[in-house]
Enzyme design. Sequence first.
Site, PDB file in Angstrom:
ATOM      1  N   GLU A  19      26.108 -41.653 -17.333  1.00 37.88           N
ATOM      2  CA  GLU A  19      26.764 -42.825 -17.407  1.00 37.88           C
ATOM      3  C   GLU A  19      28.715 -42.382 -16.589  1.00 37.88           C
ATOM      4  O   GLU A  19      29.315 -42.784 -15.873  1.00 37.88           O
ATOM      5  CB  GLU A  19      27.428 -43.297 -18.077  1.00 37.88           C
ATOM      6  CG  GLU A  19      28.097 -44.232 -18.683  1.00 37.88           C
ATOM      7  CD  GLU A  19      29.804 -44.233 -18.524  1.00 37.88           C
ATOM      8  OE1 GLU A  19      30.286 -44.822 -17.730  1.00 37.88           O
ATOM      9  OE2 GLU A  19      29.946 -43.126 -19.341  1.00 37.88           O
ATOM     10  N   GLU A  20      28.462 -40.828 -17.416  1.00 38.35           N
ATOM     11  CA  GLU A  20      30.118 -40.642 -16.959  1.00 38.35           C
ATOM     12  C   GLU A  20      29.975 -40.290 -15.517  1.00 38.35           C
ATOM     13  O   GLU A  20      31.283 -40.107 -14.850  1.00 38.35           O
ATOM     14  CB  GLU A  20      30.131 -39.469 -17.412  1.00 38.35           C
ATOM     15  CG  GLU A  20      30.067 -39.062 -18.653  1.00 38.35           C
ATOM     16  CD  GLU A  20      31.655 -40.037 -19.160  1.00 38.35           C
ATOM     17  OE1 GLU A  20      31.979 -40.300 -18.545  1.00 38.35           O
ATOM     18  OE2 GLU A  20      31.850 -40.095 -20.467  1.00 38.35           O
ATOM     19  N   ASP A  30      24.542 -39.493 -21.404  1.00 37.51           N
ATOM     20  CA  ASP A  30      25.043 -38.141 -20.986  1.00 37.51           C
ATOM     21  C   ASP A  30      26.484 -37.016 -21.565  1.00 37.51           C
ATOM     22  O   ASP A  30      27.455 -37.917 -22.153  1.00 37.51           O
ATOM     23  CB  ASP A  30      25.328 -37.815 -19.520  1.00 37.51           C
ATOM     24  CG  ASP A  30      26.704 -39.336 -19.006  1.00 37.51           C
ATOM     25  OD1 ASP A  30      26.226 -40.259 -20.343  1.00 37.51           O
ATOM     26  OD2 ASP A  30      26.883 -39.407 -18.065  1.00 37.51           O
TER      27      ASP A  30
HETATM   28 ZN    ZN Z   1      33.455 -41.254 -21.005  1.00 29.89          ZN
HETATM   29 ZN    ZN Z   2      30.976 -43.244 -22.497  1.00 28.45          ZN
END
Ligand code: ZN
Ligand code: ZN
Length: 417
Positions: free
Chosen positions: A155-156, A88
């Site tokens: 992930e963020e 992402d």
């Molecule tokens: Zn990051």
């Molecule tokens: Zn990252």
Amino acid sequence: MTAPTTLAGLETAGALALTDELRTGLHELYRHLHAHPELSMQEHRTAELIEQHLDGLGIENFRCGGTGVVGVLRNGEGPVVGFRADTDGLPIAEDTGLDYASTATGTLPDGTEVPVMHGCGHDTHVSVLLTVARMFAEDREAWAGTLVLIFQPGEETAAGAAAMVADGLWERAPKPEIVYGQHVMTGLAGTVSLSVGSAMAMADSLKVTVHGRQSHGSQPQDAIDPVVLGAHMVVRLQTIVSRELDPRQAAVVTVGTFHGGLKENIIPASAEFTLNIRTFDEGVRARVLASVRRIISAEAAASGAPEPEIEELYTFPACYNEPAEAEALAGVFRTALGEGAVSIVPPVMGSEDFGHLAAAIGVPAVYWTFGGHPAEVLDGGGPVPVNHSPYFAPVMEPTLSTGVNAAVAALAARLGR
Ligand code: ZN
Ligand code: ZN
């Protein structure tokens, strides 16, 4: 012409080597991904691109967790190893001036239109892992076993790894004996860093709604002021780390937002604040979370206010490098990349959801970082553009080749013939 790199753990000279042709493909892929970032859990075109590459290499693959993609590369009897790349981008207006800079936009879950940038370098992770996939797919004589390629979305927002596990990742893919992951980070390009034991902190984010009683600003006798009450909570929360914890235990309690009221002559009905907690140890985490709840509840009681609401926003799990595996991998990296290119580093207070993937099946994991900055940027005396900065621009080489060589070395050490 650059000589192909031969890596430790491989008997055949030139096996699984990063050739000029592969490197050219890697650079093209990286530029394309960098110019086309997508927001967390909306990585639709990125997922399609990953699928096309895996299909083109004859690697079986499936969608998992929405915009996640898993490739399974089977090559006979042998160990099963997982490798994760997150996919992402971030809501940042890129200001790098690169000719492949992003001009993309996206829509946040609340409907806000935002610019999007690969401001955390996840484009390096995807282009590197697709190149590694190609190397292993095209050089089957050099290794045996199964490689599980995990292209993880979100992930963020700490959503992606959990979404993949919930979507049956480990029921659908062979269970690995270990899961690896890597991240481009502020640091000298061409080097890698890893921690033995804790690598990154756990994180808990909470939203607190403080209820009071609304009144005219001139009539505090009729009010319960949630701004003053909330301010006491914020101050008292600072004493968890300074006055309750063993000083040898690391923790952070940050109140990042505070909102209350609309006008200076109205005592509002409520106020809201959000806090973020970082810890390494489950016992410390439990204690901090309990202290947060106790202080918020007790401060409300002290003001005669109703019980506040505490909402859990998200949680990042531990990112823990199995010590024996991390030590062994450091040795593999020293042989493959050079003694001076490998550092053992203390853990950082940042967080990652990578840990979910291995923890879900109780296998070890190792996570390392590779530098993305040239020496002249690091030592130039100016501010260094770090991850999440609009100026974050990893230099393509030797950053990308180092990512590939580190990944291949880690995998070849287990799978190489
Ligand atoms: Zn990051
Ligand atoms: Zn990252």
